[in-house]
Design a protein around this motif. Sequence first.
Motif, PDB file in Angstrom:
ATOM      1  N   GLN A 168       0.819  -1.204   0.000  1.00  0.00           N
ATOM      2  CA  GLN A 168       0.000   0.000   0.000  1.00  0.00           C
ATOM      3  C   GLN A 168       0.858   1.262   0.000  1.00  0.00           C
ATOM      4  N   MET A 171       2.085   1.690  -3.577  1.00  0.00           N
ATOM      5  CA  MET A 171       1.007   2.147  -4.449  1.00  0.00           C
ATOM      6  C   MET A 171       0.606   3.595  -4.160  1.00  0.00           C
ATOM      7  N   SER A 172       0.915   4.087  -2.961  1.00  0.00           N
ATOM      8  CA  SER A 172       0.573   5.473  -2.621  1.00  0.00           C
ATOM      9  C   SER A 172       1.522   6.480  -3.263  1.00  0.00           C
ATOM     10  N   TRP A 321      -4.300  -4.073  -6.617  1.00  0.00           N
ATOM     11  CA  TRP A 321      -5.493  -4.133  -5.781  1.00  0.00           C
ATOM     12  C   TRP A 321      -5.375  -3.050  -4.714  1.00  0.00           C
ATOM     13  N   SER A 322      -6.499  -2.703  -4.090  1.00  0.00           N
ATOM     14  CA  SER A 322      -6.527  -1.635  -3.090  1.00  0.00           C
ATOM     15  C   SER A 322      -7.283  -2.089  -1.853  1.00  0.00           C
ATOM     16  N   LYS A 324      -8.712   0.008   0.052  1.00  0.00           N
ATOM     17  CA  LYS A 324      -9.819   0.948   0.249  1.00  0.00           C
ATOM     18  C   LYS A 324     -11.133   0.307  -0.168  1.00  0.00           C
TER      19      LYS A 324
END
Length: 330
Positions: A168, A171-172, A321-322, A324
Amino acid sequence: PLKGRIGLLIGSLALADENVKRRLMRSGLKALVNVDTRVPFAWPTSNGSAPQWVRGFRLPMAGIAYLDAIRLVEQIPLSAHLTIEARRFPDTSHSVMGEVVGRTRPEEVILVSGHHDCVDENVGADDNGSGVIFMLELARLLSRQCPRRTVRFISYGVEERLSVGSYQYMMSLTRAEQRRIVLAVNADSVSSAVGTDDVLVTATPDLDRLVRRVWQGRKHAARISSSVHGYSDHFPFNIAGVPSVSLGRRSIEGGSSWQLHSRHDNLDHVSADVLARTIDTAAVLLNRVAGASALPFRRSIAPKLAREVATFARDTYRHPWSAKGFDYDS
């Protein structure tokens, strides 16, 4: 023929295979017993599944020890009763980071990392208290050096669910921020009193050669290989094209450790001397990279390894994928 029965799943990572998952869901099984083949002993282990693996998977599941699984198989056919109490719920985990800003090339970033989470009913002294100590001690040492390049020190959360925290975070970042990262050095389970040090280099041959020179110069015996390892916190940055050096320590052929994810991963079975040796050798590597006037390797991954990274990212990580909006009840 499986409807209403309890199944025995051999292999703790089997749910990473989407075909296995689908077949289990369609099987009619009432429940599933799972055994971790990486730890072939008499005690049970705790293992986590990646959120993207178990999404939509509604079959109750419990883990048993390897030797218990053998006894069950040897008694087939048999009847069994299984009671499982479990729940899924969202929670919050944090990654902690700090950095030493480079004095002349601050835009070039080296990541040094470990993870601070561990599995249930487990002290996590080796996996991965040792990696956190590795990261903190290198932060102390590098802060005195005033390196040319920025060194960012990170302790990730949720590694035990397939590096959720590291993924994550990667990906941020924007693509420009990802490209600024020139190397990821990660330590995961590096202090076992019994074992052989592993150094896995996912990069081009020039970084592999540099790593070998450093370890040989320190007379630090280790298995050094140019390969891809998807099960720790450096790998999400491989997905972004960042070369990496992954440090571990195996005591079982195949890459595992005998105390993995069990009650035996405690302070009785780790060695401060083993950990200190790995920290000292890694410090030499980091000083050479962070202090060099020109980066001593290409910031890339060899094509064959890059293809392996892409395959693992697609098939096992289900990239992208996320977290959130993730539905834990789906």
